[in-house]
Motif scaffolding. Structure first.
Motif, mmCIF file in Angstrom:
data_model
loop_
_atom_site.group_PDB
_atom_site.id
_atom_site.type_symbol
_atom_site.label_atom_id
_atom_site.label_comp_id
_atom_site.label_asym_id
_atom_site.label_seq_id
_atom_site.Cartn_x
_atom_site.Cartn_y
_atom_site.Cartn_z
ATOM 1 N N MET A 1 0.845 -1.183 0.000
ATOM 2 C CA MET A 1 0.000 0.000 0.000
ATOM 3 C C MET A 1 0.884 1.237 0.000
ATOM 4 S SD MET A 1 -3.097 -0.947 2.598
ATOM 5 C CE MET A 1 -3.979 0.497 2.085
ATOM 6 N N HIS A 2 0.361 2.280 -0.637
ATOM 7 C CA HIS A 2 1.020 3.582 -0.618
ATOM 8 C C HIS A 2 -0.076 4.623 -0.505
ATOM 9 C CE1 HIS A 2 3.937 6.710 -1.511
ATOM 10 N NE2 HIS A 2 3.066 7.205 -2.370
ATOM 11 N N ASP A 3 -0.002 5.439 0.547
ATOM 12 C CA ASP A 3 -1.029 6.455 0.812
ATOM 13 C C ASP A 3 -2.434 5.863 0.781
ATOM 14 O OD1 ASP A 3 0.781 8.495 1.247
ATOM 15 O OD2 ASP A 3 0.677 9.259 -0.801
ATOM 16 N N GLY A 4 -2.600 4.688 1.374
ATOM 17 C CA GLY A 4 -3.897 4.061 1.476
ATOM 18 C C GLY A 4 -4.372 3.332 0.235
ATOM 19 N N GLN A 5 -3.596 3.342 -0.829
ATOM 20 C CA GLN A 5 -3.986 2.680 -2.071
ATOM 21 C C GLN A 5 -3.234 1.364 -2.228
ATOM 22 O OE1 GLN A 5 -3.263 4.887 -5.734
ATOM 23 N NE2 GLN A 5 -5.173 4.027 -6.505
ATOM 24 N N VAL A 6 -3.962 0.305 -2.520
ATOM 25 C CA VAL A 6 -3.352 -1.004 -2.727
ATOM 26 C C VAL A 6 -2.633 -1.000 -4.073
ATOM 27 C CG1 VAL A 6 -3.778 -3.463 -3.036
ATOM 28 C CG2 VAL A 6 -5.072 -2.187 -1.320
ATOM 29 N N LEU A 7 -1.344 -1.281 -4.045
ATOM 30 C CA LEU A 7 -0.543 -1.345 -5.268
ATOM 31 C C LEU A 7 -0.286 -2.775 -5.710
ATOM 32 C CD1 LEU A 7 2.115 1.388 -4.483
ATOM 33 C CD2 LEU A 7 -0.004 1.629 -5.781
ATOM 34 N N ALA A 8 -0.333 -3.695 -4.758
ATOM 35 C CA ALA A 8 -0.079 -5.095 -5.095
ATOM 36 C C ALA A 8 -0.672 -5.986 -4.015
ATOM 37 C CB ALA A 8 1.414 -5.347 -5.220
ATOM 38 N N GLU A 9 -1.133 -7.156 -4.443
ATOM 39 C CA GLU A 9 -1.572 -8.207 -3.533
ATOM 40 C C GLU A 9 -1.081 -9.515 -4.115
ATOM 41 O OE1 GLU A 9 -5.535 -8.068 -1.631
ATOM 42 O OE2 GLU A 9 -5.914 -6.508 -3.130
ATOM 43 N N SER A 10 -0.379 -10.289 -3.293
ATOM 44 C CA SER A 10 0.208 -11.513 -3.826
ATOM 45 C C SER A 10 0.393 -12.564 -2.747
ATOM 46 C CB SER A 10 1.567 -11.196 -4.455
ATOM 47 O OG SER A 10 2.122 -12.348 -5.042
ATOM 48 N N ASP A 11 0.180 -13.799 -3.156
ATOM 49 C CA ASP A 11 0.541 -14.949 -2.333
ATOM 50 C C ASP A 11 1.790 -15.615 -2.897
ATOM 51 O OD1 ASP A 11 -1.636 -14.749 -0.559
ATOM 52 O OD2 ASP A 11 -2.938 -15.802 -1.976
ATOM 53 N N ALA B 1 18.653 -2.673 -12.852
ATOM 54 C CA ALA B 1 17.246 -2.512 -12.499
ATOM 55 C C ALA B 1 16.623 -1.370 -13.292
ATOM 56 C CB ALA B 1 17.105 -2.223 -11.007
ATOM 57 N N SER B 2 15.345 -1.536 -13.609
ATOM 58 C CA SER B 2 14.509 -0.494 -14.205
ATOM 59 C C SER B 2 13.496 -0.063 -13.153
ATOM 60 C CB SER B 2 13.769 -1.037 -15.426
ATOM 61 O OG SER B 2 14.674 -1.474 -16.397
ATOM 62 N N TYR B 3 12.975 1.171 -13.277
ATOM 63 C CA TYR B 3 12.112 1.746 -12.246
ATOM 64 C C TYR B 3 10.787 2.253 -12.804
ATOM 65 C CZ TYR B 3 15.991 1.519 -9.004
ATOM 66 O OH TYR B 3 16.989 1.061 -8.197
ATOM 67 N N TRP B 4 9.780 2.327 -11.894
ATOM 68 C CA TRP B 4 8.462 2.888 -12.178
ATOM 69 C C TRP B 4 8.101 3.842 -11.059
ATOM 70 C CZ3 TRP B 4 10.062 -1.899 -13.200
ATOM 71 C CH2 TRP B 4 9.832 -2.410 -14.478
ATOM 72 N N SER B 5 7.217 4.789 -11.381
ATOM 73 C CA SER B 5 6.829 5.828 -10.426
ATOM 74 C C SER B 5 5.317 5.961 -10.329
ATOM 75 C CB SER B 5 7.394 7.183 -10.870
ATOM 76 O OG SER B 5 8.792 7.151 -10.970
ATOM 77 N N LEU B 6 4.876 6.560 -9.226
ATOM 78 C CA LEU B 6 3.526 7.074 -9.069
ATOM 79 C C LEU B 6 3.621 8.586 -9.232
ATOM 80 C CD1 LEU B 6 2.316 5.140 -5.889
ATOM 81 C CD2 LEU B 6 1.494 4.831 -8.230
ATOM 82 N N PRO B 7 2.516 9.282 -9.475
ATOM 83 C CA PRO B 7 2.598 10.740 -9.623
ATOM 84 C C PRO B 7 3.268 11.443 -8.443
ATOM 85 C CG PRO B 7 0.465 9.973 -10.364
ATOM 86 C CD PRO B 7 1.171 8.784 -9.748
ATOM 87 N N ASP B 8 3.078 10.914 -7.228
ATOM 88 C CA ASP B 8 3.658 11.558 -6.045
ATOM 89 C C ASP B 8 4.835 10.793 -5.449
ATOM 90 O OD1 ASP B 8 2.225 9.382 -5.123
ATOM 91 O OD2 ASP B 8 1.465 10.424 -3.346
ATOM 92 N N ALA B 9 5.340 9.800 -6.165
ATOM 93 C CA ALA B 9 6.429 8.973 -5.618
ATOM 94 C C ALA B 9 7.325 8.485 -6.762
ATOM 95 C CB ALA B 9 5.866 7.804 -4.831
ATOM 96 N N ALA B 10 8.392 9.224 -6.998
ATOM 97 C CA ALA B 10 9.317 8.868 -8.078
ATOM 98 C C ALA B 10 10.087 7.598 -7.738
ATOM 99 C CB ALA B 10 10.293 10.014 -8.330
ATOM 100 N N ASP B 11 10.246 6.749 -8.741
ATOM 101 C CA ASP B 11 11.071 5.541 -8.621
ATOM 102 C C ASP B 11 10.713 4.690 -7.399
ATOM 103 O OD1 ASP B 11 12.336 6.416 -10.927
ATOM 104 O OD2 ASP B 11 13.952 7.382 -9.831
#
Length: 89
Positions: free
Chosen positions: A1-11, A52-62
């Motif tokens: 989670m980031h800022d209350g938003q689920v980004l991933a769920e995995s078993d 490594a390669s990176y991805w961002s959210l609008p408020d969270a770079a890399d």
């Protein structure tokens, strides 16, 4: 989670233990909300894992990284995504 938003769920996350670093969870791409992430131009090199390669959210770079072609010793993390500074529950 980031800022209350689920980004991933995995078993099926892989846990990587590295000396001097916190345990890192590498999550299969199908278990990650890739629709929320934007690829960044950032790349880094780890002598143990590769490039490594990176991805961002609008408020969270890399915030997220993955190894598209990891070294043979950690081949199982290929294309799995790992997150910085997120809540794990």
């Amino acid at each position: 989670m980031h800022d209350g938003q689920v980004l991933a769920e995995s078993d099926a996350a892989l846990v990587l233990h590295e000396t001097g670093c916190p345990d890192r969870y590498y999550i299969p791409p199908q278990d990650v909300r890739l629709d929320l992430l934007t690829p960044s131009g950032t790349t880094t090199h780890c002598p143990f894992k590769g490039d490594a390669s990176y991805w961002s959210l609008p408020d969270a770079a890399d915030l997220v990284w993955a190894y598209p072609d990891p070294k043979p010793e950690v081949a199982e993390i290929r294309d799995h995504l790992c997150f910085y500074e997120v809540e794990v529950s």
